[in-house]
Design an enzyme around this catalytic site. Structure first.
Site, PDB file in Angstrom:
ATOM      1  N   ILE A 121       1.111  -1.298  -0.020  1.00 21.00           N
ATOM      2  CA  ILE A 121       0.126   0.429   0.588  1.00 21.00           C
ATOM      3  C   ILE A 121       0.878   1.166  -0.049  1.00 21.00           C
ATOM      4  O   ILE A 121       0.702   1.701   1.406  1.00 21.00           O
ATOM      5  CB  ILE A 121      -0.892  -0.570   0.746  1.00 21.00           C
ATOM      6  CG1 ILE A 121      -1.658  -1.489   1.197  1.00 21.00           C
ATOM      7  CG2 ILE A 121      -1.755   1.343   1.554  1.00 21.00           C
ATOM      8  CD1 ILE A 121      -2.213  -1.268   1.558  1.00 21.00           C
ATOM      9  N   PRO A 122       1.120   1.473  -1.246  1.00 18.83           N
ATOM     10  CA  PRO A 122       2.300   2.596  -1.055  1.00 18.83           C
ATOM     11  C   PRO A 122       1.654   3.924  -0.962  1.00 18.83           C
ATOM     12  O   PRO A 122       0.319   4.355  -1.515  1.00 18.83           O
ATOM     13  CB  PRO A 122       3.274   2.811  -2.494  1.00 18.83           C
ATOM     14  CG  PRO A 122       1.807   2.472  -3.240  1.00 18.83           C
ATOM     15  CD  PRO A 122       1.108   1.145  -2.866  1.00 18.83           C
ATOM     16  N   HIS A 123       2.248   5.178  -0.549  1.00 21.80           N
ATOM     17  CA  HIS A 123       1.587   6.531  -0.061  1.00 21.80           C
ATOM     18  C   HIS A 123       2.450   7.059   0.247  1.00 21.80           C
ATOM     19  O   HIS A 123       3.552   6.930   0.645  1.00 21.80           O
ATOM     20  CB  HIS A 123       0.450   6.234   1.547  1.00 21.80           C
ATOM     21  CG  HIS A 123       0.889   5.965   2.461  1.00 21.80           C
ATOM     22  ND1 HIS A 123       0.956   4.133   2.336  1.00 21.80           N
ATOM     23  CD2 HIS A 123       1.480   6.264   3.514  1.00 21.80           C
ATOM     24  CE1 HIS A 123       1.788   4.204   3.521  1.00 21.80           C
ATOM     25  NE2 HIS A 123       1.338   5.043   4.258  1.00 21.80           N
ATOM     26  N   GLY A 124       1.778   8.674   0.098  1.00 24.62           N
ATOM     27  CA  GLY A 124       3.171   9.565   0.445  1.00 24.62           C
ATOM     28  C   GLY A 124       3.108  10.064   1.786  1.00 24.62           C
ATOM     29  O   GLY A 124       2.759   8.930   3.003  1.00 24.62           O
TER      30      GLY A 124
END
Length: 145
Positions: A61-64
């Site tokens: 779950i890539p996120h900033g």
């Protein structure tokens, strides 16, 4: 309330072959959806450098980072499935769920994603789904989180 996951934010056959390209693929969908500015990708990459976003059960779950919150225009997800597992820091990933959360509104959605992926039968249904429409139906509860 607007939906965080629409049909055009789902890709049943991702094309990335590396973790870096998968993060970019997830970000491109969020940009196309109008949820983030193009600069959000840099903050997603920065987050990944801090700590892996691999969650287990073929999911990342890539996120900033918090520093990138100004690049988020609205809460949204991107969902990309890969036929062949990607190497994510030594782990196999078949699903990349890009997430952009406006004003903390993504926490319930994140919990719903975690619930789906904690159930091996649900993960298998996502593996076996034949189309973006079928994937959206299986992920419908994310729009209620």
């Amino acid at each position: 309330m607007s939906k965080v996951l629409e049909l055009d934010q789902i890709k049943a056959a991702g094309t990335a072959r590396t973790k870096e390209d998968a993060i970019a693929e997830a970000a491109e969908i969020l940009v196309a959806a109008g949820a983030v500015t193009p600069e959000y990708l840099g903050f997603m990459k920065a987050r990944e450098e801090l700590t892996s976003t691999f969650m287990g059960n073929f999911l990342a779950i890539p996120h900033g980072t918090n520093e990138g919150k100004d690049t988020i225009l609205s809460s949204a997800l991107s969902f990309v499935r890969y036929a062949d597992p990607l190497d994510w820091d030594g782990n196999e990933v078949r699903f990349v769920v890009g997430i952009a959360g406006k004003d903390g509104g993504h926490m319930d959605t994140l919990a719903a994603v975690a619930t789906i992926f904690s159930d091996n039968d649900e993960v298998q249904k996502l593996v076996d789904a034949s189309s973006e429409d079928e994937l959206l139906a299986l992920l419908a509860e994310l729009n209620n989180a």
